[in-house]
Design a protein around this motif. Structure first.
Motif, PDB file in Angstrom:
ATOM      1  N   HIS A 173       0.870  -1.025  -0.084  1.00 22.05           N
ATOM      2  CA  HIS A 173       0.092   0.040   0.006  1.00 22.05           C
ATOM      3  C   HIS A 173       1.036   1.240   0.017  1.00 22.05           C
ATOM      4  O   HIS A 173       1.879   1.259   0.555  1.00 22.05           O
ATOM      5  CB  HIS A 173      -0.758   0.036   1.246  1.00 22.05           C
ATOM      6  CG  HIS A 173      -2.034   0.814   1.073  1.00 22.05           C
ATOM      7  ND1 HIS A 173      -1.928   2.284   1.174  1.00 22.05           N
ATOM      8  CD2 HIS A 173      -3.408   0.828   0.797  1.00 22.05           C
ATOM      9  CE1 HIS A 173      -3.072   2.918   1.131  1.00 22.05           C
ATOM     10  NE2 HIS A 173      -3.823   1.984   1.010  1.00 22.05           N
ATOM     11  N   PRO A 174       0.467   2.106  -0.935  1.00 22.73           N
ATOM     12  CA  PRO A 174       1.243   3.533  -0.987  1.00 22.73           C
ATOM     13  C   PRO A 174       1.513   4.139   0.359  1.00 22.73           C
ATOM     14  O   PRO A 174       2.675   4.812   0.567  1.00 22.73           O
ATOM     15  CB  PRO A 174       0.811   4.443  -1.867  1.00 22.73           C
ATOM     16  CG  PRO A 174      -0.305   3.534  -2.687  1.00 22.73           C
ATOM     17  CD  PRO A 174      -0.513   2.182  -1.764  1.00 22.73           C
ATOM     18  N   ALA A 175       0.611   4.065   1.361  1.00 21.94           N
ATOM     19  CA  ALA A 175       0.740   4.732   2.711  1.00 21.94           C
ATOM     20  C   ALA A 175       1.760   3.999   3.497  1.00 21.94           C
ATOM     21  O   ALA A 175       2.544   4.675   4.279  1.00 21.94           O
ATOM     22  CB  ALA A 175      -0.651   4.677   3.283  1.00 21.94           C
ATOM     23  N   SER A 176       1.545   2.810   3.636  1.00 24.32           N
ATOM     24  CA  SER A 176       2.607   1.801   4.298  1.00 24.32           C
ATOM     25  C   SER A 176       3.927   2.097   3.660  1.00 24.32           C
ATOM     26  O   SER A 176       4.848   2.444   4.483  1.00 24.32           O
ATOM     27  CB  SER A 176       2.201   0.209   4.346  1.00 24.32           C
ATOM     28  OG  SER A 176       0.896   0.109   4.813  1.00 24.32           O
ATOM     29  N   LEU A 177       4.088   2.010   2.339  1.00 28.05           N
ATOM     30  CA  LEU A 177       5.434   2.326   1.873  1.00 28.05           C
ATOM     31  C   LEU A 177       6.121   3.733   2.199  1.00 28.05           C
ATOM     32  O   LEU A 177       7.272   3.599   2.418  1.00 28.05           O
ATOM     33  CB  LEU A 177       5.240   2.018   0.217  1.00 28.05           C
ATOM     34  CG  LEU A 177       5.030   0.774  -0.014  1.00 28.05           C
ATOM     35  CD1 LEU A 177       4.842   0.537  -1.608  1.00 28.05           C
ATOM     36  CD2 LEU A 177       6.082  -0.419   0.253  1.00 28.05           C
ATOM     37  N   ARG A 178       5.080   4.580   2.241  1.00 23.55           N
ATOM     38  CA  ARG A 178       5.618   6.010   2.675  1.00 23.55           C
ATOM     39  C   ARG A 178       6.341   6.085   3.929  1.00 23.55           C
ATOM     40  O   ARG A 178       7.434   6.321   4.183  1.00 23.55           O
ATOM     41  CB  ARG A 178       4.531   6.912   2.353  1.00 23.55           C
ATOM     42  CG  ARG A 178       4.857   8.359   2.997  1.00 23.55           C
ATOM     43  CD  ARG A 178       6.101   9.258   2.422  1.00 23.55           C
ATOM     44  NE  ARG A 178       6.538  10.275   3.195  1.00 23.55           N
ATOM     45  CZ  ARG A 178       7.647  10.213   3.531  1.00 23.55           C
ATOM     46  NH1 ARG A 178       8.644   9.232   3.669  1.00 23.55           N
ATOM     47  NH2 ARG A 178       8.157  11.355   4.746  1.00 23.55           N
ATOM     48  N   VAL A 179       5.349   5.810   4.924  1.00 21.23           N
ATOM     49  CA  VAL A 179       5.981   5.961   6.372  1.00 21.23           C
ATOM     50  C   VAL A 179       6.977   4.633   6.765  1.00 21.23           C
ATOM     51  O   VAL A 179       7.978   5.364   7.472  1.00 21.23           O
ATOM     52  CB  VAL A 179       4.964   5.858   7.509  1.00 21.23           C
ATOM     53  CG1 VAL A 179       3.711   6.908   7.257  1.00 21.23           C
ATOM     54  CG2 VAL A 179       3.993   4.392   7.439  1.00 21.23           C
ATOM     55  N   MET A 180       7.003   3.667   6.104  1.00 20.03           N
ATOM     56  CA  MET A 180       8.110   2.606   6.473  1.00 20.03           C
ATOM     57  C   MET A 180       9.440   3.139   5.880  1.00 20.03           C
ATOM     58  O   MET A 180      10.472   2.755   6.448  1.00 20.03           O
ATOM     59  CB  MET A 180       7.763   1.385   5.882  1.00 20.03           C
ATOM     60  CG  MET A 180       6.524   0.593   6.691  1.00 20.03           C
ATOM     61  SD  MET A 180       6.965   0.617   8.587  1.00 20.03           S
ATOM     62  CE  MET A 180       6.174  -0.981   8.902  1.00 20.03           C
ATOM     63  N   SER A 181       9.311   4.094   4.836  1.00 17.36           N
ATOM     64  CA  SER A 181      10.659   4.216   4.352  1.00 17.36           C
ATOM     65  C   SER A 181      11.233   5.697   4.983  1.00 17.36           C
ATOM     66  O   SER A 181      12.027   6.298   4.504  1.00 17.36           O
ATOM     67  CB  SER A 181      10.471   4.731   2.712  1.00 17.36           C
ATOM     68  OG  SER A 181       9.603   5.863   2.518  1.00 17.36           O
ATOM     69  N   LEU A 183       3.400   3.017  15.866  1.00 23.07           N
ATOM     70  CA  LEU A 183       2.085   2.665  14.801  1.00 23.07           C
ATOM     71  C   LEU A 183       2.527   2.786  13.435  1.00 23.07           C
ATOM     72  O   LEU A 183       2.326   2.379  12.618  1.00 23.07           O
ATOM     73  CB  LEU A 183       1.179   3.686  15.265  1.00 23.07           C
ATOM     74  CG  LEU A 183       0.311   3.500  16.196  1.00 23.07           C
ATOM     75  CD1 LEU A 183      -0.551   4.828  16.752  1.00 23.07           C
ATOM     76  CD2 LEU A 183      -0.599   2.277  16.207  1.00 23.07           C
ATOM     77  N   LEU A 184       3.814   3.503  13.207  1.00 28.77           N
ATOM     78  CA  LEU A 184       3.950   4.051  11.885  1.00 28.77           C
ATOM     79  C   LEU A 184       5.297   3.539  11.376  1.00 28.77           C
ATOM     80  O   LEU A 184       5.660   3.507  10.195  1.00 28.77           O
ATOM     81  CB  LEU A 184       4.190   5.689  11.621  1.00 28.77           C
ATOM     82  CG  LEU A 184       2.710   6.165  11.921  1.00 28.77           C
ATOM     83  CD1 LEU A 184       3.076   7.794  12.222  1.00 28.77           C
ATOM     84  CD2 LEU A 184       1.541   6.018  11.005  1.00 28.77           C
ATOM     85  N   SER A 185       6.107   3.089  12.266  1.00 27.84           N
ATOM     86  CA  SER A 185       7.528   2.654  11.782  1.00 27.84           C
ATOM     87  C   SER A 185       7.649   1.117  12.125  1.00 27.84           C
ATOM     88  O   SER A 185       6.822   0.762  12.790  1.00 27.84           O
ATOM     89  CB  SER A 185       8.592   3.525  12.494  1.00 27.84           C
ATOM     90  OG  SER A 185       8.582   3.025  13.735  1.00 27.84           O
ATOM     91  N   ASP A 186       8.826   0.667  11.690  1.00 32.85           N
ATOM     92  CA  ASP A 186       9.202  -0.886  12.108  1.00 32.85           C
ATOM     93  C   ASP A 186      10.280  -0.861  12.941  1.00 32.85           C
ATOM     94  O   ASP A 186      11.280  -1.852  13.067  1.00 32.85           O
ATOM     95  CB  ASP A 186       9.608  -1.610  10.862  1.00 32.85           C
ATOM     96  CG  ASP A 186      10.832  -0.902  10.196  1.00 32.85           C
ATOM     97  OD1 ASP A 186      11.364   0.122  10.596  1.00 32.85           O
ATOM     98  OD2 ASP A 186      11.454  -1.522   8.998  1.00 32.85           O
ATOM     99  N   VAL A 187      10.204   0.189  14.087  1.00 33.68           N
ATOM    100  CA  VAL A 187      11.058   0.312  15.122  1.00 33.68           C
ATOM    101  C   VAL A 187      11.047  -1.134  15.974  1.00 33.68           C
ATOM    102  O   VAL A 187      10.135  -1.418  16.059  1.00 33.68           O
ATOM    103  CB  VAL A 187      11.084   1.321  15.889  1.00 33.68           C
ATOM    104  CG1 VAL A 187       9.540   1.516  16.622  1.00 33.68           C
ATOM    105  CG2 VAL A 187      12.063   1.752  16.848  1.00 33.68           C
TER     106      VAL A 187
END
Length: 642
Positions: free
Chosen positions: A264-272, A627-631
């Motif tokens: 999903h574009p939203a997931s890709l944006r915050v994860m990067s 919530l937003l990162s893969d920390v």
């Protein structure tokens, strides 16, 4: 002459015609209502009188009353207007009020004498009795004040209060609020063509309720004098009203062609995102904006520029959101009101008791259980972590049945009444009184839950053993698959008076929200200090074990909310959603007092986290990282519980 000024009368109609029509008042009475209010003309005594045999009262016509006569609509005075939580204060403080209410209700002084001051022996006992009895005769209406609906209670004068009930009444009564004068009266008019002299004047005390179950519920108030059929206290085959769309709740549009989360574009944006290319956050909360200090986040001034939008307003257009802003994330999940609205949370809790294979029929099965003849039908419907409760809009009859069954069995019958959508204890009452509950059920949407009569108490050296509740912050990252984090820091709220099952009007004894009061003490103890003190008071109950049970409760609740029904009956997944909720809970003892059992009270959307930010400056940094990162969550104070 009053009424000659056509403009004034038209102004009156403009403001009040809808109210008159809603009450069912025939149009030929409208001008009379206007004129009698202007003249303050209470002329029912010209048409009827009160009679008594020394015990019972009757209102009887003294002349012919014709429904076609425009003058035969009468004003009935409200001799006492009050708010439900202020009954005892008013009875003590308003001169002569207790004496008048004693006469109206038939509740006499203990020794038959009057008293001149509240200190004299017997008056407090009278006030206790009146506090219970007035609800048999009290009525209610609701007015809009600022952004809230306010419930107003009132007692009609001697004539109005002494008109008896009949299944075939000859009069109808309805409260009327004059908007410009800001006062209320009750209007009474004949519904028979002609009422002859010396005829008993009667009304329907259920206010014309046509639903058989709700009618029986209202009549149950007078069960000592009116025979009721408890067989009528049942639910219909389907709910009369749809709680998922009523009272302004909207069907939410959902995307039907969104890619999987990982793509999903939203997931890709915050994860990067990196500190060099941070997640842009827009929030309408100043304290949240000030708290976001981690370089992974950058606060922006417009939602148009944001990757993550934290809004205090309810959002419902997820389909359009995906089409127009596919790379953005918002702080809400579709249909999250199933956990944030108290009536829907009740349904979610009940569904957790339905086997997986029957979950699509859960609503039908719940209605079957509500109508069950089992002695433990109410207990069997609710999970271990949720108090017995009923939606008073749709389930008033079965609540009354449960109340009467508990009364017959000699069980505790204390209940707490809560509005569907208010927080901070607003509009909330605790009572044993069935009449009060039934009357308040008709004011605005409410739930009623069994009051926790045996809570785990906390010893305060300055006060004694008091009620307390615990607030946990929950971070919902995904619905399917379910992914929830618990913020490891929790917050405590304490009552200021020792707990006992009495004096329900004493706010600081039975309620714990003190941080919005200008006069009440706000007792603050941090979670680490609390755990140490708690384990000293209860050495056989380490907090670690209680915390595990709380996590089980959280998981069961959100599994039921997300898995047991598709929208609107359950939460929906959205890759563009993340959410922060606050769960408020208490602990109660099991029957043999060997176990402390968490009880979920409510779930709050967009909770007030100012105190969290004050004492834990990195609160929002931690929450948004989870919530937003893969920390690696081991680096921040959160625990995954899903």
């Amino acid at each position: 002459m009053i009424g000659k000024d056509a403009h004034e009368y038209q102004d009156f109609l403009t403001l009040h015609k809808a109210q008159l029509a809603h009450a069912g008042i025939p149009e030929h009475y409208y001008r009379t209502v206007y004129e009698k209010i202007e003249l303050e003309k209470y002329d029912s005594g010209d048409y009827m009188m009160m009679l008594t045999d020394g015990v019972n009262w009757e209102v009887q016509s003294t002349t012919t009353i014709e429904s076609g006569d425009a003058n035969t609509i009468f004003l009935v005075d409200h001799c006492w207007t009050f708010h439900a939580e202020q009954v005892k204060k008013a009875l003590r403080g308003i001169p002569g009020l207790a004496q008048r209410m004693s006469s109206l209700t038939g509740v006499g002084y203990p020794d038959g004498d009057g008293y001149e001051s509240e200190e004299e022996t017997g008056l407090e006992e009278l006030i206790e009795k009146l506090t219970e009895k007035i609800w048999d005769l009290a009525e209610t209406y609701t007015i809009q004040k600022d952004d809230e609906k306010v419930t107003v209670c009132y007692m009609m004068d001697e004539l109005g209060s002494r008109i008896s009930h009949s299944e075939t009444p000859n009069m109808k009564m309805a409260p009327f609020f004059h908007i410009t004068k800001q006062f209320a009266v009750t209007l009474m008019w004949p519904i028979e063509d002609e009422i002859p002299p010396e005829t008993s004047i009667t009304r329907d005390i259920t206010l014309g309720e046509t639903d058989g179950g709700k009618r029986a519920a209202r009549l149950a108030i007078f069960r000592d004098n009116i025979e009721i059929d408890t067989g009528d206290l049942r639910m219909g085959e389907v709910e009369k009203l749809n709680p998922y769309t009523m009272y302004g709740r909207k069907d939410q549009t959902l995307p039907d062609d969104a890619p999987d989360d990982s793509e999903h574009p939203a997931s890709l944006r915050v994860m990067s995102a990196t500190p060099a290319d941070p997640i842009k956050v827009f929030t309408d909360l100043k304290f949240m904006a000030e708290a976001l200090t981690d370089p992974l986040f950058k606060v922006v001034n417009s939602d148009k520029d944001a990757d993550f939008i934290s809004s205090s307003d309810i959002f419902d257009k997820f389909k359009e959101f995906y089409k127009e802003h596919p790379t953005k994330i918002i702080n809400q999940f579709p249909n999250e009101n199933v956990v944030c609205c108290k009536d829907l949370l009740l349904k979610v809790a009940r569904r957790s008791m339905i086997p997986d294979e029957d979950r699509e029929r859960s609503d039908e099965l719940i209605i079957e259980r509500l109508n069950s003849e089992s002695k433990s039908w109410a207990e069997d419907m609710h999970p271990w972590w949720f108090p017995i409760g009923f939606d008073l809009v749709n389930e008033l009859p079965v609540f009354v049945r449960n109340y009467l069954e508990r009364e017959a069995a000699g069980l505790d019958n204390s209940w707490i009444i809560k509005p569907w959508n208010l927080s901070r204890g607003r509009g909330t009452y605790v009572t044993f009184n069935l009449s009060m509950i039934v009357k308040l059920a008709y004011t605005s949407p409410k739930v009623v839950q069994k009051y926790i009569e045996d809570p785990v108490l906390f010893y305060r050296g300055d006060v004694g053993r008091v009620k307390f509740d615990v607030r946990y912050v929950i971070l919902l990252k995904s619905v399917k698959p379910l992914k929830i984090f618990k913020y490891n820091v929790f917050w405590l709220r304490f009552a200021n008076k020792p707990f006992a099952l009495d004096e329900f009007d004493k706010y600081e004894k039975h309620f714990i929200v003190m941080n919005y009061s200008e006069t009440a003490e706000l007792k603050q103890i941090g979670d680490l200090e609390f755990m140490e003190m708690f384990e000293q008071q209860y050495p056989d109950h380490p907090w670690e074990g209680i915390d595990r049970r709380i996590c089980e409760m959280m998981k069961e609740c959100f599994m039921s909310a997300s898995y047991f029904k598709s929208p609107p009956r359950g939460m929906a997944h959205s890759a563009q959603s993340r959410a922060i909720y606050a769960l408020d809970m208490m602990l109660k003892w099991n029957e043999d007092k060997t176990e402390m059992v968490p009880q979920l009270l409510e779930c709050n959307f967009n909770p007030d986290n100012q105190r969290a930010c004050k004492y834990h400056p990195n609160f929002y940094n931690h929450c948004l990282k989870a919530l937003l990162s893969d920390v690696d969550i081991s680096e921040i104070p959160v625990t995954e519980i899903s």
